[in-house]
Design a protein around this motif. Structure first.
Motif, PDB file in Angstrom:
ATOM      1  N   UNK A  28       0.847  -1.189   0.000  1.00 34.19           N
ATOM      2  CA  UNK A  28       0.000   0.000   0.000  1.00 34.19           C
ATOM      3  C   UNK A  28       0.883   1.240   0.000  1.00 34.19           C
ATOM      4  N   UNK A  29       0.588   2.156  -0.895  1.00 35.43           N
ATOM      5  CA  UNK A  29       1.291   3.435  -0.945  1.00 35.43           C
ATOM      6  C   UNK A  29       0.252   4.539  -0.914  1.00 35.43           C
ATOM      7  N   UNK A  30       0.353   5.424   0.059  1.00 36.95           N
ATOM      8  CA  UNK A  30      -0.515   6.586   0.161  1.00 36.95           C
ATOM      9  C   UNK A  30       0.353   7.820  -0.033  1.00 36.95           C
ATOM     10  N   UNK A  31      -0.068   8.699  -0.937  1.00 36.37           N
ATOM     11  CA  UNK A  31       0.755   9.855  -1.266  1.00 36.37           C
ATOM     12  C   UNK A  31      -0.125  11.051  -1.575  1.00 36.37           C
ATOM     13  N   UNK A  32       0.517  12.192  -1.677  1.00 36.91           N
ATOM     14  CA  UNK A  32      -0.175  13.400  -2.108  1.00 36.91           C
ATOM     15  C   UNK A  32       0.765  14.201  -2.997  1.00 36.91           C
ATOM     16  N   UNK A  33       0.173  15.022  -3.839  1.00 35.70           N
ATOM     17  CA  UNK A  33       0.989  15.869  -4.705  1.00 35.70           C
ATOM     18  C   UNK A  33       1.372  17.122  -3.941  1.00 35.70           C
ATOM     19  N   UNK A  34       2.654  17.473  -3.998  1.00 33.69           N
ATOM     20  CA  UNK A  34       3.147  18.667  -3.319  1.00 33.69           C
ATOM     21  C   UNK A  34       4.133  19.366  -4.239  1.00 33.69           C
ATOM     22  N   UNK A  35       3.754  20.567  -4.707  1.00 37.16           N
ATOM     23  CA  UNK A  35       4.612  21.351  -5.604  1.00 37.16           C
ATOM     24  C   UNK A  35       5.051  20.542  -6.831  1.00 37.16           C
ATOM     25  N   UNK A  73      -8.200  -6.592   5.393  1.00 39.62           N
ATOM     26  CA  UNK A  73      -9.010  -5.940   6.426  1.00 39.62           C
ATOM     27  C   UNK A  73      -8.196  -4.867   7.137  1.00 39.62           C
ATOM     28  N   UNK A  74      -6.902  -5.145   7.362  1.00 44.08           N
ATOM     29  CA  UNK A  74      -6.031  -4.144   7.985  1.00 44.08           C
ATOM     30  C   UNK A  74      -5.784  -2.973   7.034  1.00 44.08           C
ATOM     31  N   UNK A  75      -5.560  -3.283   5.756  1.00 41.48           N
ATOM     32  CA  UNK A  75      -5.398  -2.208   4.782  1.00 41.48           C
ATOM     33  C   UNK A  75      -6.679  -1.376   4.679  1.00 41.48           C
ATOM     34  N   UNK A  76      -7.820  -2.050   4.782  1.00 37.94           N
ATOM     35  CA  UNK A  76      -9.096  -1.359   4.669  1.00 37.94           C
ATOM     36  C   UNK A  76      -9.263  -0.283   5.714  1.00 37.94           C
ATOM     37  N   UNK A  77      -8.712  -0.504   6.906  1.00 38.81           N
ATOM     38  CA  UNK A  77      -8.780   0.503   7.962  1.00 38.81           C
ATOM     39  C   UNK A  77      -8.078   1.790   7.521  1.00 38.81           C
ATOM     40  N   UNK A  78      -6.960   1.637   6.827  1.00 36.88           N
ATOM     41  CA  UNK A  78      -6.207   2.819   6.379  1.00 36.88           C
ATOM     42  C   UNK A  78      -6.903   3.521   5.221  1.00 36.88           C
ATOM     43  N   UNK A  79      -7.620   2.755   4.406  1.00 35.11           N
ATOM     44  CA  UNK A  79      -8.233   3.319   3.203  1.00 35.11           C
ATOM     45  C   UNK A  79      -9.650   3.841   3.422  1.00 35.11           C
ATOM     46  N   UNK A 100     -11.103 -19.414  -9.053  1.00 34.62           N
ATOM     47  CA  UNK A 100     -12.125 -18.897  -8.139  1.00 34.62           C
ATOM     48  C   UNK A 100     -11.842 -17.448  -7.766  1.00 34.62           C
ATOM     49  N   UNK A 101     -11.204 -16.718  -8.671  1.00 37.05           N
ATOM     50  CA  UNK A 101     -10.849 -15.323  -8.399  1.00 37.05           C
ATOM     51  C   UNK A 101     -12.086 -14.465  -8.127  1.00 37.05           C
ATOM     52  N   UNK A 102     -13.176 -14.713  -8.857  1.00 33.95           N
ATOM     53  CA  UNK A 102     -14.371 -13.879  -8.704  1.00 33.95           C
ATOM     54  C   UNK A 102     -14.895 -13.924  -7.275  1.00 33.95           C
ATOM     55  N   UNK A 103     -14.906 -15.104  -6.672  1.00 38.41           N
ATOM     56  CA  UNK A 103     -15.373 -15.233  -5.293  1.00 38.41           C
ATOM     57  C   UNK A 103     -14.441 -14.500  -4.336  1.00 38.41           C
ATOM     58  N   UNK A 104     -13.126 -14.662  -4.536  1.00 38.09           N
ATOM     59  CA  UNK A 104     -12.180 -13.969  -3.666  1.00 38.09           C
ATOM     60  C   UNK A 104     -12.308 -12.449  -3.815  1.00 38.09           C
ATOM     61  N   UNK A 105     -12.452 -11.955  -5.036  1.00 33.59           N
ATOM     62  CA  UNK A 105     -12.545 -10.521  -5.266  1.00 33.59           C
ATOM     63  C   UNK A 105     -13.788  -9.934  -4.603  1.00 33.59           C
ATOM     64  N   UNK A 106     -14.888 -10.678  -4.648  1.00 34.88           N
ATOM     65  CA  UNK A 106     -16.107 -10.206  -3.982  1.00 34.88           C
ATOM     66  C   UNK A 106     -15.865 -10.019  -2.489  1.00 34.88           C
ATOM     67  N   UNK A 107     -15.221 -10.975  -1.878  1.00 34.57           N
ATOM     68  CA  UNK A 107     -14.930 -10.891  -0.447  1.00 34.57           C
ATOM     69  C   UNK A 107     -13.894  -9.808  -0.157  1.00 34.57           C
ATOM     70  N   UNK A 108     -12.911  -9.678  -1.043  1.00 32.37           N
ATOM     71  CA  UNK A 108     -11.870  -8.662  -0.855  1.00 32.37           C
ATOM     72  C   UNK A 108     -12.461  -7.257  -0.904  1.00 32.37           C
ATOM     73  N   UNK A 109     -13.364  -7.024  -1.857  1.00 34.07           N
ATOM     74  CA  UNK A 109     -13.974  -5.696  -1.969  1.00 34.07           C
ATOM     75  C   UNK A 109     -14.834  -5.380  -0.758  1.00 34.07           C
ATOM     76  N   UNK A 110     -15.442  -6.408  -0.174  1.00 32.43           N
ATOM     77  CA  UNK A 110     -16.276  -6.197   1.010  1.00 32.43           C
ATOM     78  C   UNK A 110     -15.438  -5.742   2.204  1.00 32.43           C
ATOM     79  N   UNK A 111     -14.272  -6.340   2.404  1.00 33.77           N
ATOM     80  CA  UNK A 111     -13.452  -5.962   3.572  1.00 33.77           C
ATOM     81  C   UNK A 111     -12.668  -4.677   3.320  1.00 33.77           C
ATOM     82  N   UNK A 112     -12.340  -4.402   2.059  1.00 33.19           N
ATOM     83  CA  UNK A 112     -11.593  -3.185   1.740  1.00 33.19           C
ATOM     84  C   UNK A 112     -12.492  -1.956   1.658  1.00 33.19           C
ATOM     85  N   UNK A 113     -13.709  -2.158   1.171  1.00 31.59           N
ATOM     86  CA  UNK A 113     -14.572  -1.017   0.923  1.00 31.59           C
ATOM     87  C   UNK A 113     -14.232  -0.303  -0.368  1.00 31.59           C
TER      88      UNK A 113
END
Length: 506
Positions: A28-35, A73-79, A100-113
């Motif tokens: 995970x990388x969180x950034x902002x534009x500065x100058x 779920x931990x990353x989701x707290x930050x996001x 079974x990626x579709x099932x995992x992605x559905x669950x991943x999006x739920x915990x990440x938001x």
């Protein structure tokens, strides 16, 4: 999981976040534009080893899926506090392959938001190059960029900020380590076998890269960064990585006899289990491509995603350029496409609330589908909507996730005749959204069928569930007998979806 390197120093609304769901690690990388520059706010890494969960049938095991979901779920707290348009979550090789990626992605999006995009290998390569190019001085050299991930290896040739040649190989440090060092035993013969396997994967592309040439070789991945640091701390290579240095490193590595006894200066303990496979790939790349020296950089996929997000925020969305390039390459009538786009977006604005099409992605997809709805003409007029759908589904489209590309292809395929209800985007949980977007495109194309330069009168549209009312001036409709016939036929096509279309004259 590592603690954040920096505390949040700005308002969440000003921050951009990139989450890379790699086959070895989640970053995970969180950034902002500065100058005009990207300033890192948070940087978090979790060694998940997602690729370990794939069995022989490419099925992601539940224990590894749970391990990944706990991380997310931990990353989701930050996001959680960041606006959706400021966040991009990309998944790579393992989730491209998992049955079974579709099932995992559905669950991943739920915990990440947040939405998770599975990106193609070439899109991954493009983003990696952007991350590397923005991390280095712009010196106009032609660069070879190599990224060894957990499930794939990307090779990119480019100059400045533009990639020119890209390949994504089914070759990663997790799988190669699991194949050749599953029992944890380290032997030189196994390393040679792993290098040979890596060379087999490189063989189809090595001649093209050698003949193209480059001025400098850049490495971008945990494997390459670790190798450079180990070589530096061992006093073997002080200025980048050399082939002789890698050979010496291999000998030192196998003095440990087993993975759990690896003790190399500068090698993180959590990387040790996959380092032998990564080293084998790196050695094969050096030998097959004839690399003399490579410099590692910290710029990679996540940094590329941040710069891509920044471009979207400043209306420099690479997807817009992709659509524009395709329009030119396939000789699309731009004036007609623009008319269809304007009408489709006008219809969308009138029913967006009633039809729950208020996501910004709905407007983007409908607009791009209008831009490209005639792309199939370049193959043949007969069934051109099918040709167009096929082209868009199977070609390289920089900036587009795999799902968005399939969505765009399906909308173009569905803009006339019968709805392709068997197509993936129309068959799943997104079916209602797809039918509604396709209906707006179909009506717009129908209203512009005569390709007249005279602007349409105001076209009204009302929606209530499955009932749709099109409002047209009576005098205009009387003068356009063909449009009346088309609307009658469209009513039958929509009834099969099912939607009920009625036409009201004013």
């Amino acid at each position: 999981m590592a603690e954040p390197s920096l505390q949040a120093a700005s308002q969440p609304g000003n921050q951009l976040a990139a989450l890379d769901l790699g086959s070895n690690s989640f970053h995970l990388l969180v950034a902002q534009e500065s100058n005009g520059r990207i300033q890192v706010v948070d940087k978090i890494k979790d060694m998940v080893r997602l690729a370990e969960g794939l069995d022989a049938a490419e099925h992601l095991s539940e224990p590894v899926a749970q391990r990944a979901l706990a991380s997310l779920e931990r990353f989701g707290q930050r996001l959680r506090e960041l606006p959706p348009h400021n966040v991009r979550v990309v998944a790579t090789s393992t989730l491209r392959r998992a049955t079974n990626a579709a099932d995992f992605l559905r669950r991943a999006e739920a915990v990440l938001g947040h939405r998770v995009e599975v990106i193609s290998g070439r899109e991954e390569a493009r983003l990696i190059y952007q991350g590397v190019a923005n991390a280095l001085e712009d010196n106009s050299e032609r660069r070879l960029v190599v990224d060894i991930g957990g499930g794939s290896t990307e090779l990119i040739l480019g100059r400045n900020y533009t990639p020119e040649l890209m390949e994504s190989l089914h070759l990663g440090c997790v799988e190669l380590s699991r194949t050749h060092f599953a029992d944890g035993k380290l032997r030189s013969s196994r390393l040679e076998s792993a290098v040979a396997q890596a060379k087999q994967e490189l063989e189809p592309v090595q001649r093209t890269y050698r003949e193209s040439g480059w001025d400098s070789a850049i490495g971008a991945s945990g494997t390459i960064l670790a190798a450079q640091e180990v070589l530096r701390q061992m006093g073997i290579d002080q200025d980048g990585i050399t082939h002789s240095g890698l050979r010496t490193l291999g000998k030192r590595l196998f003095e440990a006899k087993s993975i759990d006894k690896i003790s190399l200066p500068g090698l993180p303990a959590e990387r040790a289990p996959v380092f032998p496979g990564g080293l084998a790939i790196l050695m094969a790349v050096f030998e097959e491509l004839g690399i003399d020296r490579m410099q590692a950089t910290s710029g990679a996929l996540r940094e590329g995603v941040i710069h891509d997000l920044l471009g979207r925020a400043h209306h420099q969305d690479v997807r817009e350029r992709t659509v524009r390039d395709l329009s030119e390459r396939y000789h699309i009538d731009s004036r007609h496409a623009r008319c269809v786009r304007e009408t489709a977006l006008s219809l969308l604005a009138q029913v967006a609330l009633d039809w729950q099409l208020t996501d910004s992605n709905d407007r983007l997809m409908l607009g791009w589908a209008a831009d490209l709805h005639e792309i199939g003409f370049d193959i043949a007029h007969n069934q051109y909507h099918k040709h167009g759908g096929y082209l868009l589904e199977h070609m390289d489209m920089p900036g587009f996730s795999s799902w968005d590309q399939r969505t765009l292809a399906a909308l173009v395929r569905a803009h006339r005749r019968k709805f392709p209800m068997q197509d993936g985007p129309f068959a799943g949980s997104h079916a209602q959204r797809m039918i509604r977007l396709a209906t707006l495109l179909r009506l717009s194309v129908l209203l512009h069928r005569n390709r007249s330069s005279t602007p349409l009168p105001h076209v009204g549209l009302r929606a209530s569930g499955a009932n749709l009312t099109l409002v047209l001036p009576g005098g205009w409709l009387r003068r356009h007998a063909l449009t009346r016939l088309d609307l009658e036929q469209e009513t039958a096509f929509l009834a099969a979806v099912p939607l009920s279309l009625s036409v009201t004259r004013v």
